[in-house]
Design a protein around this motif. Structure first.
Motif, mmCIF file in Angstrom:
data_model
loop_
_atom_site.group_PDB
_atom_site.id
_atom_site.type_symbol
_atom_site.label_atom_id
_atom_site.label_comp_id
_atom_site.label_asym_id
_atom_site.label_seq_id
_atom_site.Cartn_x
_atom_site.Cartn_y
_atom_site.Cartn_z
ATOM 1 N N ALA A 61 0.806 -1.222 0.000
ATOM 2 C CA ALA A 61 0.000 0.000 0.000
ATOM 3 C C ALA A 61 0.832 1.261 0.000
ATOM 4 C CB ALA A 61 -0.928 -0.008 1.211
ATOM 5 N N GLY A 62 2.150 1.126 0.020
ATOM 6 C CA GLY A 62 3.018 2.290 0.023
ATOM 7 C C GLY A 62 3.348 2.803 1.402
ATOM 8 N N ARG A 63 2.908 2.123 2.427
ATOM 9 C CA ARG A 63 3.195 2.533 3.814
ATOM 10 C C ARG A 63 4.493 1.850 4.256
ATOM 11 N NH1 ARG A 63 -2.732 1.346 6.342
ATOM 12 N NH2 ARG A 63 -1.615 1.642 8.324
ATOM 13 N N VAL A 64 5.571 2.251 3.596
ATOM 14 C CA VAL A 64 6.834 1.518 3.710
ATOM 15 C C VAL A 64 7.447 1.673 5.087
ATOM 16 C CG1 VAL A 64 9.113 1.163 2.687
ATOM 17 C CG2 VAL A 64 7.187 1.813 1.240
ATOM 18 N N GLY A 65 7.329 2.865 5.676
ATOM 19 C CA GLY A 65 7.885 3.068 7.012
ATOM 20 C C GLY A 65 7.262 2.131 8.026
ATOM 21 N N GLU A 66 5.928 1.996 7.984
ATOM 22 C CA GLU A 66 5.252 1.070 8.898
ATOM 23 C C GLU A 66 5.662 -0.371 8.597
ATOM 24 O OE1 GLU A 66 0.865 2.258 9.616
ATOM 25 O OE2 GLU A 66 1.438 3.253 7.745
ATOM 26 N N ALA A 67 5.821 -0.681 7.319
ATOM 27 C CA ALA A 67 6.226 -2.038 6.948
ATOM 28 C C ALA A 67 7.593 -2.367 7.530
ATOM 29 C CB ALA A 67 6.244 -2.185 5.429
ATOM 30 N N ILE A 68 8.531 -1.450 7.401
ATOM 31 C CA ILE A 68 9.886 -1.701 7.911
ATOM 32 C C ILE A 68 9.855 -1.900 9.417
ATOM 33 C CG2 ILE A 68 12.118 -0.597 8.316
ATOM 34 C CD1 ILE A 68 11.956 0.520 5.479
ATOM 35 N N THR A 69 9.108 -1.051 10.119
ATOM 36 C CA THR A 69 9.025 -1.182 11.576
ATOM 37 C C THR A 69 8.499 -2.554 11.975
ATOM 38 O OG1 THR A 69 8.688 1.199 11.856
ATOM 39 C CG2 THR A 69 7.981 -0.231 13.665
ATOM 40 N N MET A 70 7.443 -2.993 11.283
ATOM 41 C CA MET A 70 6.855 -4.280 11.637
ATOM 42 C C MET A 70 7.767 -5.431 11.237
ATOM 43 S SD MET A 70 2.981 -5.660 11.116
ATOM 44 C CE MET A 70 2.479 -4.680 12.542
ATOM 45 N N TYR A 71 8.396 -5.350 10.065
ATOM 46 C CA TYR A 71 9.331 -6.393 9.659
ATOM 47 C C TYR A 71 10.468 -6.528 10.676
ATOM 48 C CZ TYR A 71 7.620 -7.294 4.869
ATOM 49 O OH TYR A 71 6.900 -7.691 3.767
ATOM 50 N N GLU A 72 10.989 -5.407 11.126
ATOM 51 C CA GLU A 72 12.094 -5.448 12.095
ATOM 52 C C GLU A 72 11.639 -6.109 13.393
ATOM 53 O OE1 GLU A 72 14.756 -1.578 10.685
ATOM 54 O OE2 GLU A 72 13.140 -1.301 12.146
ATOM 55 N N GLN A 73 10.402 -5.816 13.828
ATOM 56 C CA GLN A 73 9.904 -6.427 15.053
ATOM 57 C C GLN A 73 9.712 -7.930 14.883
ATOM 58 O OE1 GLN A 73 9.413 -4.901 18.182
ATOM 59 N NE2 GLN A 73 9.385 -7.093 18.659
ATOM 60 N N VAL A 74 9.131 -8.332 13.734
ATOM 61 C CA VAL A 74 8.917 -9.759 13.486
ATOM 62 C C VAL A 74 10.257 -10.487 13.415
ATOM 63 C CG1 VAL A 74 8.060 -11.458 11.822
ATOM 64 C CG2 VAL A 74 6.686 -9.438 12.346
ATOM 65 N N LEU A 75 11.239 -9.880 12.769
ATOM 66 C CA LEU A 75 12.559 -10.511 12.673
ATOM 67 C C LEU A 75 13.162 -10.707 14.061
ATOM 68 C CD1 LEU A 75 14.981 -11.567 11.113
ATOM 69 C CD2 LEU A 75 15.739 -9.194 10.798
#
Length: 900
Positions: free
Chosen positions: A648-662
């Motif tokens: 959806a283009g909400r890349v900042g939120e995506a990165i934050t969540m990916y980092e948490q999941v990792l």
């Protein structure tokens, strides 16, 4: 037009820059009550017009790092231990050394001889001699069922190939490696070859490798390039000395008579000597017992023994074991060993699975009895039960054991042996989760050989438990990427189930479902859909609409529809399945949560990104509540939501969540868990989307290194990561490196999966895009035209990937100055995309933007401005303000207005 290039890349970059975890609800393949399971496979839940998940494979040659090679064992496989009272057969050994020759030249030497003549012991003595001499490699490969399995074992031991490579791939790698050895001292033994012609294509023909082949087939005497050293019976002197050493009895006429009765065959003499020694008999007494044994001519022919005395000796030894071992364990174990793979059974597997054998004592005690009576031999370098020791029943002995067990009134019966072997395999597979098959590939391969051997030795009547194991093994091979063997095994099992249980038996339905899944994994989606539809119809009729398995099959069919590009049908079916699952299982059942996850993924595929995000957020909240913060399903839900934010283009939120999941996966699952590695891959993709390309490349490099180590070079996740790294190179302007890697991907994917597999087609698409980026426009056009033609034939005209190919080709026509052709093709693709995907799908908006660009290039600026404005309005309504499509449409509109 600076913003235009992004849209072209929006169509050709790898879809797996960010892979969403596809959670699939499927019926487990063990005939137990159907369960809802979460697949750890990472699928491409992507916008249409992005190419499919492409697997970048390794180059054709895999050199072993010298530092690693020094740590590898010089001995591979289980070299047989020296038989008790081994006779130094000086003539044969001298001839063998002469045939092998000196260092630096290849030598192919066959040791033909009758069954039981001691061919294996002679080859093993030479192998131990080479080991003592410090050879760089001594490999012992059991080859009765062919050369491939043993060569694959050797490849893995030398660090060649990947954990999930098909055995044929590994065999090719190691044969090439053996031929490049130069003056390295390497010995490879193919033991018990049954088909000389099948071996021919796997023999190294250059380098300094020495190859020994043991076989009872005489064709080797006439095979070009192969020297032969015939292995006959013991000489009388050797046989008399052997009997004297085994029994401790003085030599004499009775010893000669016994040797002549047994044809001086080493196998028969070993069993006779053990019997005499164990029972404190004389040769004369044994001869009288041997004479009292009734010779069954059918048995002699079945066993393939040229001398009747050997058949009698084996029968006498079996009877002796039965009398000596009151528990009956030894004969039960012997029966099991006779129906398992003739290549031998790892002793550690027998120990691990002994609870399935039904013994009154331990399996090790039974093996000791059998070894003392010379009915089994041990191969290996240690006596520790946890090591790599292999338990082997001579092929001749195994044939005779099976024959005796099949006679009316036999105890134990052949069916008892088959049942016990099936129970053993059941215990062993219970200890091997499907999620670990890639890391434990050697164990999977051995278990597969045993499953197939037991099926073959069951006489056309495999027990129900073996059918369950065959289903499990098919799934395991599929998880390991060995789709060819998986499909063959599952096809055979479906045929067995239909013949023995009937078309409507729940087990038959399970096997058909599993075979459909293998078809889908192999890219044979049309066949998968046909089989899924048929098995779903039958399951509904037999077990009803509300049966959990029926719901699972409907989910599987929906996933196949989605994979084939029939997204509308997939969404409809997912919605229906979710409604029924809620009613039958309840709102908080794991199956219901998985159905909601799958529907969210289908919404995303259909371009309904807002609805997908809403549903993923709800699923994550509910999964946390029901399963807990650290449950793998919860972590998967977080990964899926992060991916959709990125879409959806909400890349900042995506990165934050990916980092948490990792972070959470590292803590909960460990650094090397496949899901943890997937999170690293996804985070790298998000970095790339955010323009943090250097960080993306660094992370892709690390994930690739870890996946190669943990999963192997050819595992689909590893291949996808290499492909993603190539895409990141292209994004960073390192186009030559990207092209090199893409070309390797294409070559290997075509070899492994076939010309028409969707991944192969996607790989060609990506390579064409890199050619266009490098200015090699004519090559790009040729390749795009081929991809479009093949996708129309394989996937159909309406598949999103086919539409993407038309769009990519139109873009390249425009780049080549063929603007009229570009406009015509864009208009055609846009019409089809609107019809298939809908007006508001991101792929449709992308296509409209590209057509506007073509109008602008053609001088039709007013039409371009109108279309750009429409795209910007729709994209702003559907996507976030910082979505790349919104930003690019705005930039394109502004520049077009300036030009106008």
């Amino acid at each position: 037009m600076a913003g235009r290039q992004w849209f072209k890349y929006g169509l050709i970059v790898t879809a797996c820059c960010v892979g969403a975890a596809a959670v699939v609800w499927s019926l487990v393949a063990d005939d137990k009550p159907p369960l809802v399971v979460v697949s750890t496979a990472i699928a491409a839940l992507i916008m249409a017009f992005l190419p499919d998940l492409i697997s970048a494979l390794r180059s054709g040659h895999n050199p072993v790092d010298p530092a690693v090679a020094r740590e590898l064992s010089r001995v591979v496989g289980q070299v047989p231990l020296a038989a008790a009272h081994f006779q130094d057969r000086s003539w044969e050994m001298k001839a063998l050394r002469a045939a092998v020759g000196g260092r630096g030249r290849v030598a192919l030497v066959a040791l033909p001889g009758e069954r039981g003549a001691g061919k294996t012991q002679l080859a093993a003595a030479f192998a131990r001699e080479c080991d003592t001499a410090g050879f760089d490699l001594v490999a012992w490969l059991n080859a009765e069922s062919g050369a491939v399995a043993g060569l694959a074992q050797l490849a893995r031991a030398r660090g060649l190939g990947g954990a999930d490579d098909a055995p044929e791939v590994l065999a090719e790698l190691v044969v090439r490696w053996l031929g490049e050895g130069g003056r390295a001292r390497r010995l490879v033994v193919f033991d018990n070859v049954d088909d000389p012609a099948a071996l021919r294509g796997w023999l190294p023909t250059r380098g300094g490798v020495k190859v020994l082949i043991t076989s009872n087939r005489q064709e080797f005497l006439r095979m070009d390039g192969v020297a032969t050293v015939k292995v006959g019976m013991f000489t009388e002197a050797e046989g008399r000395r052997f009997l004297r050493e085994v029994t401790g009895l003085p030599d004499g006429p009775d010893a000669v008579a016994l040797g002549e009765e047994l044809g001086w065959l080493p196998l028969g003499l070993a069993q006779a000597g053990a019997y005499v020694a164990r029972n404190s008999q004389t040769y004369g007494e044994y001869l009288r017992l041997l004479g009292s044994q009734r010779l069954d001519e059918t048995l002699r022919q079945e066993a393939g023994a040229s001398h009747p005395g050997v058949v009698k000796a084996t029968a006498l030894s079996m009877a002796g074991v039965g009398e000596a071992d009151g528990s009956g364990d030894a004969l039960r174990v012997l029966g099991v060993l006779s129906v398992l793979s003739a290549d031998g059974v790892s002793r550690r597997l027998l120990v691990s699975g002994e609870s399935g054998l039904g013994l009154s004592g331990g399996v090790l005690a039974a093996l000791d009895v059998l070894a003392a009576w010379s009915l089994v031999t041990l191969s290996g370098r240690s006596y520790d039960a946890g090591d790599g020791v292999l338990v082997i029943v001579h092929r001749l002995t195994a044939r005779m054991v099976r024959f005796h067990a099949s006679i009316d009134g036999a105890s134990p019966r052949l069916t008892d042996a088959v049942d016990a072997a099936s129970r053993l395999l059941d215990v062993l597979t219970d200890h091997l989760p499907l999620a670990e098959v890639a890391q434990r590939r050697a164990e999977v391969d051995e278990l597969a050989r045993h499953v197939m051997a037991v099926r073959e030795n069951a006489g056309g009547n495999p027990p129900a438990l073996l059918l369950v194991q065959a289903d499990w093994m098919g799934r395991a091979l599929r998880e390991a990427g060995d789709l060819t063997r998986a499909i063959v095994l599952l096809q055979n099992n479906v045929a067995d189930r239909r013949r023995l249980l009937g078309e409507d038996n729940p087990g038959t339905l399970t096997s058909r479902n599993n075979l459909a899944g293998a078809y889908r994994a192999a890219g044979r989606v049309g066949e998968a859909i046909t089989m899924y539809e048929q098995v779903l119809t039958d399951r509904r009729r037999v077990l009803g609409e509300d049966d959990p398995g029926t719901l699972a099959y409907r989910n599987n069919l929906a996933a196949a529809y989605e994979a084939s590009g029939r997204v509308g049908e997939a969404v409809t079916m997912y919605e229906q399945v979710l409604a029924e699952t809620r009613r039958v299982l309840g709102e908080d059942h794991p199956g219901t949560l998985i159905c909601r996850n799958n529907l969210a993924g289908a919404y995303e595929t259909a371009g309904r990104v807002g609805e997908a995000i809403t549903m993923y957020e709800q699923v994550l909240t509910d999964t946390r509540r029901v399963r807990g913060e650290d449950h793998p399903d919860t972590l998967t839900s977080g990964n899926n939501l992060a991916y959709t934010y990125e879409t959806a283009g909400r890349v900042g939120e995506a990165i934050t969540m990916y980092e948490q999941v990792l972070t959470d996966r590292r803590r909960v699952l460990g650094e090397d868990h496949p899901d943890t590695l997937t999170s690293g891959n996804n985070l790298a993709g998000a970095y790339e989307t955010a323009g943090r390309v250097d960080e993306a490349i660094t992370m892709y490099d690390q994930v690739l290194t870890d996946r190669m180590r943990v999963l192997g070079e050819d595992h689909p996740d590893t291949l996808a990561c290499r492909n993603n790294l190539a895409g990141a190179y292209e994004t960073a302007g390192r186009v030559d490196e990207a092209i090199t890697m893409y070309e390797q991907v294409f070559t290997e994917t075509r070899r492994v999966l076939g010309e028409d597999h969707p991944d192969t087609l996607g790989c060609r698409n990506n390579l064409a895009g890199a050619y266009e980026t490098a200015g090699r426009v004519d090559e790009a056009i040729t390749m795009y035209e081929q991809v479009l033609t093949d996708r129309m034939r394989v996937l159909g005209e309406d598949h999103p990937d086919t539409l993407a190919s038309g769009n990519n080709l139109a873009y390249t026509y425009r780049a080549a100055g063929r603007v009229g052709e570009a406009v015509t093709m864009y208009e055609q693709v846009l019409a089809e995309t609107r019809r298939v995907l809908g007006e508001d799908h991101p792929g449709t908006l992308t296509c409209r933007n590209n057509l506007a660009g073509a109008y602008e290039t053609a001088g039709r600026v007013d039409e371009a401005i109108t279309m750009y404005d429409q795209v910007l309005t729709a994209a702003s309504r559907l996507l976030s303000p910082d979505h790349p499509l919104v930003e690019a449409a705005a930039a394109n509109l502004e520049m077009a207005r300036r030009q106008g």
